[in-house]
Design a protein around this motif. Structure first.
Motif, PDB file in Angstrom:
ATOM      1  N   GLN A  52      24.235  -9.444   7.621  1.00  0.00           N
ATOM      2  CA  GLN A  52      23.481 -10.624   7.207  1.00  0.00           C
ATOM      3  C   GLN A  52      23.029 -11.434   8.426  1.00  0.00           C
ATOM      4  OE1 GLN A  52      25.419 -13.004   4.214  1.00  0.00           O
ATOM      5  NE2 GLN A  52      24.216 -14.811   4.712  1.00  0.00           N
ATOM      6  N   SER A  53      23.934 -11.580   9.418  1.00  0.00           N
ATOM      7  CA  SER A  53      23.592 -12.318  10.628  1.00  0.00           C
ATOM      8  C   SER A  53      22.445 -11.656  11.377  1.00  0.00           C
ATOM      9  CB  SER A  53      24.813 -12.443  11.538  1.00  0.00           C
ATOM     10  OG  SER A  53      25.845 -13.146  10.895  1.00  0.00           O
ATOM     11  N   ALA A  83      20.036  -9.812  10.151  1.00  0.00           N
ATOM     12  CA  ALA A  83      18.780 -10.059   9.436  1.00  0.00           C
ATOM     13  C   ALA A  83      18.306 -11.491   9.648  1.00  0.00           C
ATOM     14  CB  ALA A  83      18.968  -9.773   7.953  1.00  0.00           C
ATOM     15  N   MET A  84      19.240 -12.441   9.622  1.00  0.00           N
ATOM     16  CA  MET A  84      18.868 -13.847   9.802  1.00  0.00           C
ATOM     17  C   MET A  84      18.302 -14.100  11.190  1.00  0.00           C
ATOM     18  SD  MET A  84      22.012 -15.790   7.844  1.00  0.00           S
ATOM     19  CE  MET A  84      21.313 -17.419   8.110  1.00  0.00           C
ATOM     20  N   LEU A  85      18.923 -13.514  12.210  1.00  0.00           N
ATOM     21  CA  LEU A  85      18.431 -13.698  13.575  1.00  0.00           C
ATOM     22  C   LEU A  85      17.066 -13.047  13.761  1.00  0.00           C
ATOM     23  CD1 LEU A  85      21.783 -13.122  15.486  1.00  0.00           C
ATOM     24  CD2 LEU A  85      20.486 -15.267  15.429  1.00  0.00           C
ATOM     25  N   SER A  86      16.922 -11.852  13.222  1.00  0.00           N
ATOM     26  CA  SER A  86      15.640 -11.155  13.323  1.00  0.00           C
ATOM     27  C   SER A  86      14.535 -11.972  12.658  1.00  0.00           C
ATOM     28  CB  SER A  86      15.758  -9.772  12.684  1.00  0.00           C
ATOM     29  OG  SER A  86      14.558  -9.051  12.820  1.00  0.00           O
ATOM     30  N   ASN A  87      14.813 -12.499  11.480  1.00  0.00           N
ATOM     31  CA  ASN A  87      13.826 -13.309  10.763  1.00  0.00           C
ATOM     32  C   ASN A  87      13.520 -14.605  11.519  1.00  0.00           C
ATOM     33  OD1 ASN A  87      13.612 -11.454   8.683  1.00  0.00           O
ATOM     34  ND2 ASN A  87      15.166 -12.446   7.412  1.00  0.00           N
ATOM     35  N   TYR A  88      14.545 -15.158  12.167  1.00  0.00           N
ATOM     36  CA  TYR A  88      14.315 -16.398  12.911  1.00  0.00           C
ATOM     37  C   TYR A  88      13.357 -16.157  14.075  1.00  0.00           C
ATOM     38  CZ  TYR A  88      15.000 -20.980  14.883  1.00  0.00           C
ATOM     39  OH  TYR A  88      14.772 -22.263  15.348  1.00  0.00           O
ATOM     40  N   PHE A  89      13.597 -15.095  14.828  1.00  0.00           N
ATOM     41  CA  PHE A  89      12.695 -14.785  15.942  1.00  0.00           C
ATOM     42  C   PHE A  89      11.271 -14.529  15.444  1.00  0.00           C
ATOM     43  CE2 PHE A  89      16.634 -13.420  18.349  1.00  0.00           C
ATOM     44  CZ  PHE A  89      16.509 -14.378  19.347  1.00  0.00           C
ATOM     45  N   LEU A  90      11.158 -13.885  14.304  1.00  0.00           N
ATOM     46  CA  LEU A  90       9.833 -13.610  13.737  1.00  0.00           C
ATOM     47  C   LEU A  90       9.128 -14.917  13.363  1.00  0.00           C
ATOM     48  CD1 LEU A  90       7.838 -11.415  12.757  1.00  0.00           C
ATOM     49  CD2 LEU A  90       9.000 -11.512  10.520  1.00  0.00           C
ATOM     50  N   ALA A  91       9.872 -15.847  12.770  1.00  0.00           N
ATOM     51  CA  ALA A  91       9.286 -17.120  12.344  1.00  0.00           C
ATOM     52  C   ALA A  91       9.068 -18.087  13.503  1.00  0.00           C
ATOM     53  CB  ALA A  91      10.177 -17.772  11.291  1.00  0.00           C
ATOM     54  N   HIS A  92       9.847 -17.910  14.568  1.00  0.00           N
ATOM     55  CA  HIS A  92       9.774 -18.831  15.715  1.00  0.00           C
ATOM     56  C   HIS A  92       9.666 -18.022  17.013  1.00  0.00           C
ATOM     57  CE1 HIS A  92      10.926 -22.129  13.030  1.00  0.00           C
ATOM     58  NE2 HIS A  92      11.849 -21.325  12.550  1.00  0.00           N
ATOM     59  N   PRO A  93       8.498 -17.446  17.274  1.00  0.00           N
ATOM     60  CA  PRO A  93       8.339 -16.600  18.461  1.00  0.00           C
ATOM     61  C   PRO A  93       8.447 -17.362  19.784  1.00  0.00           C
ATOM     62  CG  PRO A  93       6.238 -16.948  17.364  1.00  0.00           C
ATOM     63  CD  PRO A  93       7.281 -17.491  16.459  1.00  0.00           C
ATOM     64  N   ASP A  94       8.459 -18.701  19.719  1.00  0.00           N
ATOM     65  CA  ASP A  94       8.605 -19.495  20.949  1.00  0.00           C
ATOM     66  C   ASP A  94      10.068 -19.685  21.351  1.00  0.00           C
ATOM     67  OD1 ASP A  94       9.137 -21.059  18.725  1.00  0.00           O
ATOM     68  OD2 ASP A  94       8.316 -22.899  19.594  1.00  0.00           O
ATOM     69  N   THR A  95      11.008 -19.120  20.582  1.00  0.00           N
ATOM     70  CA  THR A  95      12.436 -19.250  20.912  1.00  0.00           C
ATOM     71  C   THR A  95      12.718 -18.574  22.253  1.00  0.00           C
ATOM     72  OG1 THR A  95      13.024 -19.230  18.572  1.00  0.00           O
ATOM     73  CG2 THR A  95      14.794 -18.790  20.150  1.00  0.00           C
ATOM     74  N   ASP A  96      13.201 -19.357  23.218  1.00  0.00           N
ATOM     75  CA  ASP A  96      13.434 -18.808  24.556  1.00  0.00           C
ATOM     76  C   ASP A  96      14.828 -19.116  25.102  1.00  0.00           C
ATOM     77  OD1 ASP A  96      12.953 -21.493  24.879  1.00  0.00           O
ATOM     78  OD2 ASP A  96      11.291 -21.270  26.295  1.00  0.00           O
TER      79      ASP A  96
END
Length: 331
Positions: free
Chosen positions: A209-210, A212-225
């Motif tokens: 689950q974690s 999938a959540m992290l993958s989705n977060y990066f997809l939704a927020h590509p500026d995460t650095d």
């Protein structure tokens, strides 16, 4: 004649070994002779993870060095409820010193007050009550990392390589854990001052689950650095690395994690992580025994809490930390 000589030599070696063992046992007995074998009881939120195995190793060595009896308890999975249950059981066994974690001061207060009323002195390790000393849970002394400052230190490591981060996140694998919340706030406060968007996301301890959540977060927020994991194992950092490698992000995101693991050391070595923030878990197990002996024998304590971190792990000390982890077994 040769066989007879070998037998004599073998007998001599065995006799010498027995004498050495007897001498060692005698020395240990002499060292503890006349010292009361107080019981030190660990009823913390410890779980079956490598970092807590290190705390246990320190606790056992500390008890042995200080001629104490020890009882260690832990859970399979993190739970405030079962931690409190183990604390309650400890009170019934009337130890000379009780070691706790102030993971949820509000929930734990009735039990801690009960221990105090029963005349059981306490030491808190790993997570300390953030309230002022005159308002916090009534333990004698705390031993652990400054958790807010550990979050600040993690953010400072990010800012060294990326002075103008766009978005920093903290995946929290145990929402409601007071210590983790302090640490996450230290990280987000510091990055926010540098102009970054910040967020704490609850991921839990289900690795699939974690992921999938992290993958989705990066997809939704590509500026995460920038990412600060508060678990160096599968509950955060190892899963994060799997996601980032799969999505070709591991060398573009500034990754920092709390605690130490082989996965972290490998990531620092190959440029996928900037640093680790360590809290010297061995000392958190060992020092309560030293303090218990001094307090129970002489009624004396250090004047202030003992801060065991943040300690920074990066390329400058990587080889030494690898030795500590791989050879000495001190996670």
């Amino acid at each position: 004649m040769a066989k007879f000589t070998v037998r004599l030599m073998t007998s001599g070696i065995l006799a010498a070994a027995a004498a050495t063992l007897a001498a060692g046992t005698s020395q240990a007995a002499d060292r503890c002779d006349g010292r009361k074998p107080y019981l030190i009881y660990y009823a913390t939120h410890a779980v079956a993870e490598p970092v807590w195995a290190t705390v246990k190793k320190g606790a056992e060595q500390g008890a042995d060095d200080n001629c104490l009896k020890i009882k260690w308890t832990q859970d399979d999975k993190f739970s405030i409820e079962t931690t409190i249950n183990r604390m309650e059981t400890a009170i019934t066994e009337k130890p000379d010193m009780l070691v706790i974690t102030a993971t949820d001061p509000t929930a734990m207060r009735p039990t801690v007050e009960k221990a105090k009323a029963a005349g059981i002195p306490m030491i808190a390790i790993n997570v300390l009550d953030p309230a002022p000393k005159d308002q916090r849970l009534p333990y004698l002394i705390g031993i652990g990392a400054g958790l807010y400052s550990s979050g600040v230190a993690a953010a400072e490591q990010v800012l060294k390589v990326n002075p103008h981060p766009k978005r920093g996140i903290v995946p929290n694998h145990v929402p409601g854990h007071a210590g983790l919340e302090q640490m996450a706030k230290g990280f987000t406060d510091t990055l926010a001052k540098a102009g970054a968007q910040t967020e704490v996301i609850a991921i839990g301890t289900d690795v699939s689950q974690s992921s999938a959540m992290l993958s989705n977060y990066f997809l939704a927020h590509p500026d995460t650095d920038a990412v600060f994991c508060m678990n160096s194992g599968p509950f955060c950092f190892e899963t994060l690395m799997d996601v980032e490698r799969r999505e070709n992000l591991s060398k573009t995101v500034s990754n920092v994690t709390f605690d130490v693991s082989p996965a972290l050391l490998d990531a620092i070595a190959n440029g996928e992580a900037i640093a680790g923030i360590d809290q010297l878990m061995y000392l958190q197990g060992y020092l309560p025994a030293v303090i218990a002996r001094t307090y129970l024998d002489y009624g004396m304590l250090p004047d202030a809490d003992i801060v065991t971190g943040p300690a920074i792990i990066d390329k400058s000390n990587l080889d030494k930390v690898k030795y500590r982890l791989m050879e000495a077994g001190l996670n």
